[in-house]
Design a protein around this motif. Structure first.
Motif, PDB file in Angstrom:
ATOM      1  N   ASN A  35       5.958  -0.172  -3.430  1.00 62.75           N
ATOM      2  CA  ASN A  35       6.051   0.335  -4.801  1.00 62.75           C
ATOM      3  C   ASN A  35       7.059   1.469  -4.829  1.00 62.75           C
ATOM      4  O   ASN A  35       7.043   2.337  -3.959  1.00 62.75           O
ATOM      5  N   GLN A  36       7.921   1.479  -5.818  1.00 63.82           N
ATOM      6  CA  GLN A  36       8.900   2.561  -5.900  1.00 63.82           C
ATOM      7  C   GLN A  36       9.138   2.979  -7.337  1.00 63.82           C
ATOM      8  O   GLN A  36       9.070   2.165  -8.259  1.00 63.82           O
TER       9      GLN A  36
ATOM     10  N   PRO B  94      12.077  13.000  -1.528  1.00 61.13           N
ATOM     11  CA  PRO B  94      11.104  11.960  -1.831  1.00 61.13           C
ATOM     12  C   PRO B  94       9.666  12.459  -1.810  1.00 61.13           C
ATOM     13  O   PRO B  94       9.361  13.489  -1.210  1.00 61.13           O
ATOM     14  N   ALA B  95       8.819  11.683  -2.470  1.00 58.88           N
ATOM     15  CA  ALA B  95       7.377  11.801  -2.318  1.00 58.88           C
ATOM     16  C   ALA B  95       6.921  10.423  -1.847  1.00 58.88           C
ATOM     17  O   ALA B  95       7.330   9.411  -2.421  1.00 58.88           O
ATOM     18  N   PHE B  96       6.110  10.387  -0.800  1.00 60.18           N
ATOM     19  CA  PHE B  96       5.793   9.102  -0.181  1.00 60.18           C
ATOM     20  C   PHE B  96       4.321   9.029   0.205  1.00 60.18           C
ATOM     21  O   PHE B  96       3.779   9.949   0.799  1.00 60.18           O
TER      22      PHE B  96
ATOM     23  N   VAL C  99       4.358  13.443  -9.719  1.00 65.58           N
ATOM     24  CA  VAL C  99       4.990  13.814  -8.452  1.00 65.58           C
ATOM     25  C   VAL C  99       4.297  15.029  -7.848  1.00 65.58           C
ATOM     26  O   VAL C  99       4.016  15.066  -6.645  1.00 65.58           O
ATOM     27  N   MET C 100       4.007  16.023  -8.689  1.00 68.93           N
ATOM     28  CA  MET C 100       3.387  17.250  -8.184  1.00 68.93           C
ATOM     29  C   MET C 100       2.027  16.985  -7.541  1.00 68.93           C
ATOM     30  O   MET C 100       1.616  17.685  -6.615  1.00 68.93           O
ATOM     31  N   ASP C 101       1.345  15.959  -8.016  1.00 67.51           N
ATOM     32  CA  ASP C 101       0.045  15.609  -7.418  1.00 67.51           C
ATOM     33  C   ASP C 101       0.212  15.101  -5.989  1.00 67.51           C
ATOM     34  O   ASP C 101      -0.711  15.214  -5.169  1.00 67.51           O
ATOM     35  N   VAL C 102       1.382  14.532  -5.702  1.00 65.96           N
ATOM     36  CA  VAL C 102       1.657  14.011  -4.361  1.00 65.96           C
ATOM     37  C   VAL C 102       2.412  15.035  -3.536  1.00 65.96           C
ATOM     38  O   VAL C 102       2.136  15.236  -2.350  1.00 65.96           O
ATOM     39  N   ASN C 103       3.379  15.678  -4.173  1.00 64.13           N
ATOM     40  CA  ASN C 103       4.192  16.688  -3.492  1.00 64.13           C
ATOM     41  C   ASN C 103       4.210  17.963  -4.343  1.00 64.13           C
ATOM     42  O   ASN C 103       5.000  18.078  -5.285  1.00 64.13           O
ATOM     43  N   PRO C 104       3.350  18.917  -4.020  1.00 60.90           N
ATOM     44  CA  PRO C 104       3.232  20.138  -4.826  1.00 60.90           C
ATOM     45  C   PRO C 104       4.530  20.948  -4.935  1.00 60.90           C
ATOM     46  O   PRO C 104       4.647  21.808  -5.797  1.00 60.90           O
TER      47      PRO C 104
ATOM     48  N   ASP D  27       0.823  -1.217   0.000  1.00 56.69           N
ATOM     49  CA  ASP D  27       0.000   0.000   0.000  1.00 56.69           C
ATOM     50  C   ASP D  27       0.857   1.266   0.000  1.00 56.69           C
ATOM     51  O   ASP D  27       0.331   2.372   0.075  1.00 56.69           O
ATOM     52  N   MET D  28       2.186   1.082  -0.056  1.00 57.91           N
ATOM     53  CA  MET D  28       3.105   2.221   0.003  1.00 57.91           C
ATOM     54  C   MET D  28       3.744   2.474  -1.360  1.00 57.91           C
ATOM     55  O   MET D  28       4.060   1.536  -2.089  1.00 57.91           O
ATOM     56  N   THR D  29       3.957   3.752  -1.668  1.00 60.37           N
ATOM     57  CA  THR D  29       4.656   4.131  -2.896  1.00 60.37           C
ATOM     58  C   THR D  29       5.664   5.214  -2.573  1.00 60.37           C
ATOM     59  O   THR D  29       5.352   6.193  -1.893  1.00 60.37           O
ATOM     60  N   LEU D  30       6.881   5.017  -3.056  1.00 65.13           N
ATOM     61  CA  LEU D  30       7.959   5.987  -2.859  1.00 65.13           C
ATOM     62  C   LEU D  30       8.490   6.436  -4.212  1.00 65.13           C
ATOM     63  O   LEU D  30       8.890   5.620  -5.033  1.00 65.13           O
ATOM     64  N   TRP D  31       8.477   7.745  -4.431  1.00 65.67           N
ATOM     65  CA  TRP D  31       9.125   8.337  -5.600  1.00 65.67           C
ATOM     66  C   TRP D  31      10.470   8.872  -5.115  1.00 65.67           C
ATOM     67  O   TRP D  31      10.518   9.643  -4.142  1.00 65.67           O
TER      68      TRP D  31
END
Length: 224
Positions: free
Chosen positions: A32-33, A58-60, A48-53, A4-8
């Motif tokens: 997920n990475q 990282p974006a997590f 990425v911007m949708d998760v971290n504006p 359930d986790m995703t890391l950019w």
């Protein structure tokens, strides 16, 4: 859980690496990475911007929860999975105080390092002054000397005592980057020993920046 986790993330970025080490230490492999390229500007993509504006890595995400700041993500993982994997923050009050102190001091080390690395990128050429750059390097030298002193006084081989802790999760990536950029092994023997000893720790070995495996280090900090 980890599914359930995703890391950019970006290779060689200490903030990204912190989160990856924490995930490994908490036995949360299989998340997920997505490895992105800073050079190609992929950290500014819509995904990425949708998760971290702020468009930073990282974006997590953990389920529907978003924790982009690396300190926050690492503390979240420790709090959420406290009984799983490595205990990164001890229960003992005195030990906890030292771990938290070293952990948050890590931000100072990282910032002083970035100030030196990024000077020529951030300051326009016609505004650069050798004296200003020299002061930044002197400030970084004093900071590195402080960490060398901590390791001289702290038994156990870790930053906050005899056990691997959140302080190591947070600070080791910055130490590793310092040595990759040419920090002297001879001038900082305790930091060098710490750097080398933790290289083979499973969580660190498994997450070692792929970019570093394929490219040589530099001598940028040889006079620090």
């Amino acid at each position: 859980m980890a599914k359930d986790m995703t890391l950019w993330w970006g290779s060689g970025s200490p903030p990204c690496w912190r989160v990856m080490i924490a995930l490994e230490e908490k036995n949360l492999q299989g998340y997920n990475q997505k490895l992105l390229s800073f050079e190609k500007g992929e950290h500014k993509s819509k995904e990425v911007m949708d998760v971290n504006p702020r468009g930073q890595l990282p974006a997590f995400k953990c389920g529907d929860k978003i924790i982009n700041e690396s300190y926050g993500a690492c503390f979240f993982l420790e709090c959420e999975y406290k009984s799983q994997g490595t205990k990164l923050i001890p229960e003992n009050s005195s030990e906890k105080a030292l771990v938290l102190q070293r952990t948050f001091e890590g931000n100072t080390l990282h910032q002083k390092m970035v100030d030196v690395f990024m000077y020529n990128r951030r300051v326009p050429e016609n505004e650069r002054h050798e004296s200003a750059f020299k002061r930044l390097k002197e400030t970084l030298t004093g900071e590195v000397q402080m960490w060398e002193g901590y390791l001289q006084k702290t038994p156990g081989g870790f930053l906050a005592g005899k056990n691997f802790s959140m302080a190591d999760v947070i600070v080791y990536p910055s130490v590793a980057l310092l040595f990759r950029m040419g920090l002297s092994d001879k001038r900082y023997p305790k930091l060098s020993e710490y750097h080398k000893n933790l290289k083979d720790r499973p969580s660190i070995k498994a997450t070692w920046p792929p970019l570093w495996k394929d490219t040589p280090g530099q001598d940028f900090l040889k006079d620090i």
